[in-house]
Design an enzyme around this catalytic site. Structure first.
Site, PDB file in Angstrom:
ATOM      1  N   GLU A 133     -29.485  10.961  57.964  1.00 19.30           N
ATOM      2  CA  GLU A 133     -30.752  11.330  58.602  1.00 19.30           C
ATOM      3  C   GLU A 133     -31.715  10.139  58.676  1.00 19.30           C
ATOM      4  O   GLU A 133     -32.927  10.326  58.787  1.00 19.30           O
ATOM      5  CB  GLU A 133     -31.420  12.498  57.854  1.00 19.30           C
ATOM      6  CG  GLU A 133     -30.589  13.761  57.748  1.00 19.30           C
ATOM      7  CD  GLU A 133     -30.385  14.512  59.067  1.00 19.30           C
ATOM      8  OE1 GLU A 133     -30.893  14.055  60.112  1.00 19.30           O
ATOM      9  OE2 GLU A 133     -29.691  15.542  59.041  1.00 19.30           O
ATOM     10  N   HIS A 160     -35.894  15.517  52.473  1.00 16.87           N
ATOM     11  CA  HIS A 160     -35.196  16.623  53.125  1.00 16.87           C
ATOM     12  C   HIS A 160     -34.308  17.314  52.100  1.00 16.87           C
ATOM     13  O   HIS A 160     -33.556  16.644  51.370  1.00 16.87           O
ATOM     14  CB  HIS A 160     -34.357  16.091  54.287  1.00 16.87           C
ATOM     15  CG  HIS A 160     -33.363  17.075  54.811  1.00 16.87           C
ATOM     16  ND1 HIS A 160     -33.729  18.309  55.308  1.00 16.87           N
ATOM     17  CD2 HIS A 160     -32.007  17.022  54.910  1.00 16.87           C
ATOM     18  CE1 HIS A 160     -32.649  18.960  55.697  1.00 16.87           C
ATOM     19  NE2 HIS A 160     -31.589  18.200  55.455  1.00 16.87           N
ATOM     20  N   HIS A 184     -32.271  21.417  50.974  1.00 18.00           N
ATOM     21  CA  HIS A 184     -31.686  22.672  51.460  1.00 18.00           C
ATOM     22  C   HIS A 184     -32.041  23.838  50.529  1.00 18.00           C
ATOM     23  O   HIS A 184     -31.143  24.426  49.929  1.00 18.00           O
ATOM     24  CB  HIS A 184     -30.159  22.547  51.532  1.00 18.00           C
ATOM     25  CG  HIS A 184     -29.635  21.523  52.490  1.00 18.00           C
ATOM     26  ND1 HIS A 184     -28.310  21.153  52.553  1.00 18.00           N
ATOM     27  CD2 HIS A 184     -30.265  20.802  53.457  1.00 18.00           C
ATOM     28  CE1 HIS A 184     -28.136  20.246  53.509  1.00 18.00           C
ATOM     29  NE2 HIS A 184     -29.315  19.997  54.067  1.00 18.00           N
ATOM     30  N   GLU A 194     -52.183  29.512  46.397  1.00 20.05           N
ATOM     31  CA  GLU A 194     -52.312  28.049  46.450  1.00 20.05           C
ATOM     32  C   GLU A 194     -51.831  27.461  47.781  1.00 20.05           C
ATOM     33  O   GLU A 194     -52.186  26.334  48.131  1.00 20.05           O
ATOM     34  CB  GLU A 194     -51.521  27.402  45.302  1.00 20.05           C
ATOM     35  CG  GLU A 194     -50.021  27.583  45.464  1.00 20.05           C
ATOM     36  CD  GLU A 194     -49.209  26.870  44.383  1.00 20.05           C
ATOM     37  OE1 GLU A 194     -48.223  27.464  43.935  1.00 20.05           O
ATOM     38  OE2 GLU A 194     -49.558  25.750  44.006  1.00 20.05           O
ATOM     39  N   HIS A 252     -31.020  25.448  58.222  1.00 20.00           N
ATOM     40  CA  HIS A 252     -30.590  24.173  57.642  1.00 20.00           C
ATOM     41  C   HIS A 252     -31.406  23.780  56.401  1.00 20.00           C
ATOM     42  O   HIS A 252     -30.832  23.578  55.337  1.00 20.00           O
ATOM     43  CB  HIS A 252     -30.657  23.086  58.727  1.00 20.00           C
ATOM     44  CG  HIS A 252     -30.216  21.740  58.267  1.00 20.00           C
ATOM     45  ND1 HIS A 252     -29.734  20.781  59.118  1.00 20.00           N
ATOM     46  CD2 HIS A 252     -30.214  21.155  57.039  1.00 20.00           C
ATOM     47  CE1 HIS A 252     -29.415  19.685  58.436  1.00 20.00           C
ATOM     48  NE2 HIS A 252     -29.708  19.891  57.170  1.00 20.00           N
TER      49      HIS A 252
HETATM   50  O1  2HA Z   1     -25.932  15.984  54.079  1.00 20.29           O
HETATM   51  O2  2HA Z   1     -28.637  17.204  54.443  1.00 20.29           O
HETATM   52  O3  2HA Z   1     -29.028  17.002  57.040  1.00 20.29           O
HETATM   53  C1  2HA Z   1     -27.154  15.419  54.296  1.00 20.29           C
HETATM   54  C2  2HA Z   1     -27.983  16.382  55.032  1.00 20.29           C
HETATM   55  C3  2HA Z   1     -27.983  16.302  56.500  1.00 20.29           C
HETATM   56 ZN    ZN Z   2     -29.581  18.651  55.597  1.00 20.34          ZN
END
Ligand code: 2HA
Ligand code: ZN
Length: 280
Positions: free
Chosen positions: A115, A139, A141, A169, A210
């Site tokens: 990314e 980023h 998940h 909050e 995602h």
């Molecule tokens: O594997 O999270 O979006 C890496 C990620 C891709």
């Molecule tokens: Zn990801």
């Protein structure tokens, strides 16, 4: 000094491990990047071994010559604390902001996060809009926010308002709201452009089905933002699992009171009246 002893490296590693412990980084999921300060680059310069230049896949001219600490593509957050030199790298951007080269790390080979275009385009947007203060892009998940993208309309106003309501909050932590990116192929320029457009306005964007993308001035603020959004999503998932709809919630005029008390500006477009259905 030894690269791994530098405070910014230790803080990066700690944040990555905290994310792993939260359960947000199955396998190689997620990525983290930090725009390194000039004086921090100087601290670790003696460790650099410069590799060959590679194309970024997008152009970030405002970040020309900047250094970033980033997780490696295909690398596991689980390993960042125990195999740091194999899991992360420091990169330098060229004078055009079109190529990068690894200057430290990924000692067994590899590339920066898949990314990287999203991270760098978002760094560029946030650096410009914050007068250079924003340095972290993250980023992850987290399961609850992802779950919500299957049942809620993929719309900034709905996500913002629902997440604001679930914990008092929230409007204080992310007063600008939350952006939503529809499902897209990860890893390319298209998702990078869509996300960076939203990040002109927000500090956090949901990637449908995602994960979540967050930006902040430092590691604590960025991790805290991810944590707050996901905690709020978890409460919403619990509520929706108990019954359809909420019996009571925070009302638009109460959000306005909160904004005054905490000195934040909440956009009126997120304080719309909702139809409340009484069940009994
Ligand atoms: O594997 O999270 O979006 C890496 C990620 C891709
Ligand atoms: Zn990801």
């Amino acid at each position: 000094m030894n690269f791994l002893d530098a405070e910014f490296v230790r803080d990066f590693v700690r944040m990555a491990n905290d994310g792993w412990e939260q359960g947000w980084h199955e396998r190689n999921g997620g990525n983290l990047s930090y725009r390194v300060k000039e004086k921090e680059v100087e601290q670790v310069l003696e460790n650099f071994v410069k590799k060959e230049w590679q194309p970024i896949g997008t152009s970030v001219p405002k970040l020309a010559g900047e250094y970033f600490l980033v997780t490696g593509s295909g690398k596991y957050f689980r390993n960042v604390a125990i195999k740091t030199e194999d899991s992360i790298c420091m990169i330098e951007l060229d004078a055009k902001g079109e190529n990068y080269r690894i200057v430290w790390g990924l000692k067994n080979g590899g590339k920066p996060t898949s990314e990287l275009p999203s991270h760098l385009m978002n760094h560029e947007v946030k650096m410009l809009s914050s007068n250079g203060k924003y340095r972290v892009i993250y980023h992850a998940h987290p399961a609850n926010i992802i779950a919500l993208t299957f049942v809620m309309p993929l719309n900034d106003a709905v996500f913002t308002r629902e997440l604001w309501e679930m914990a008092t909050e929230c409007p204080v932590v992310f007063p600008a709201g939350v952006g939503v990116v529809p499902w897209m192929v990860p890893g390319g320029r298209k998702i990078a452009v869509a996300t960076s457009k939203l990040m002109e306005r927000y500090d956090v964007a949901v990637w449908a089905h995602h994960g979540l993308f967050a930006a902040g001035e430092d590691f604590d603020a960025t991790f805290g933002l991810m944590h707050t959004v996901e905690k709020s999503a978890e409460i919403l998932v619990k509520v929706l699992s108990m019954q359809q709809g909420k019996r009571q919630t925070i009302k638009p005029e109460e959000f306005r009171d909160l904004a005054v008390a905490f000195g934040v500006k909440l956009p009126e477009e997120f304080l719309f009246e909702k139809l409340v259905v009484k069940k009994d």
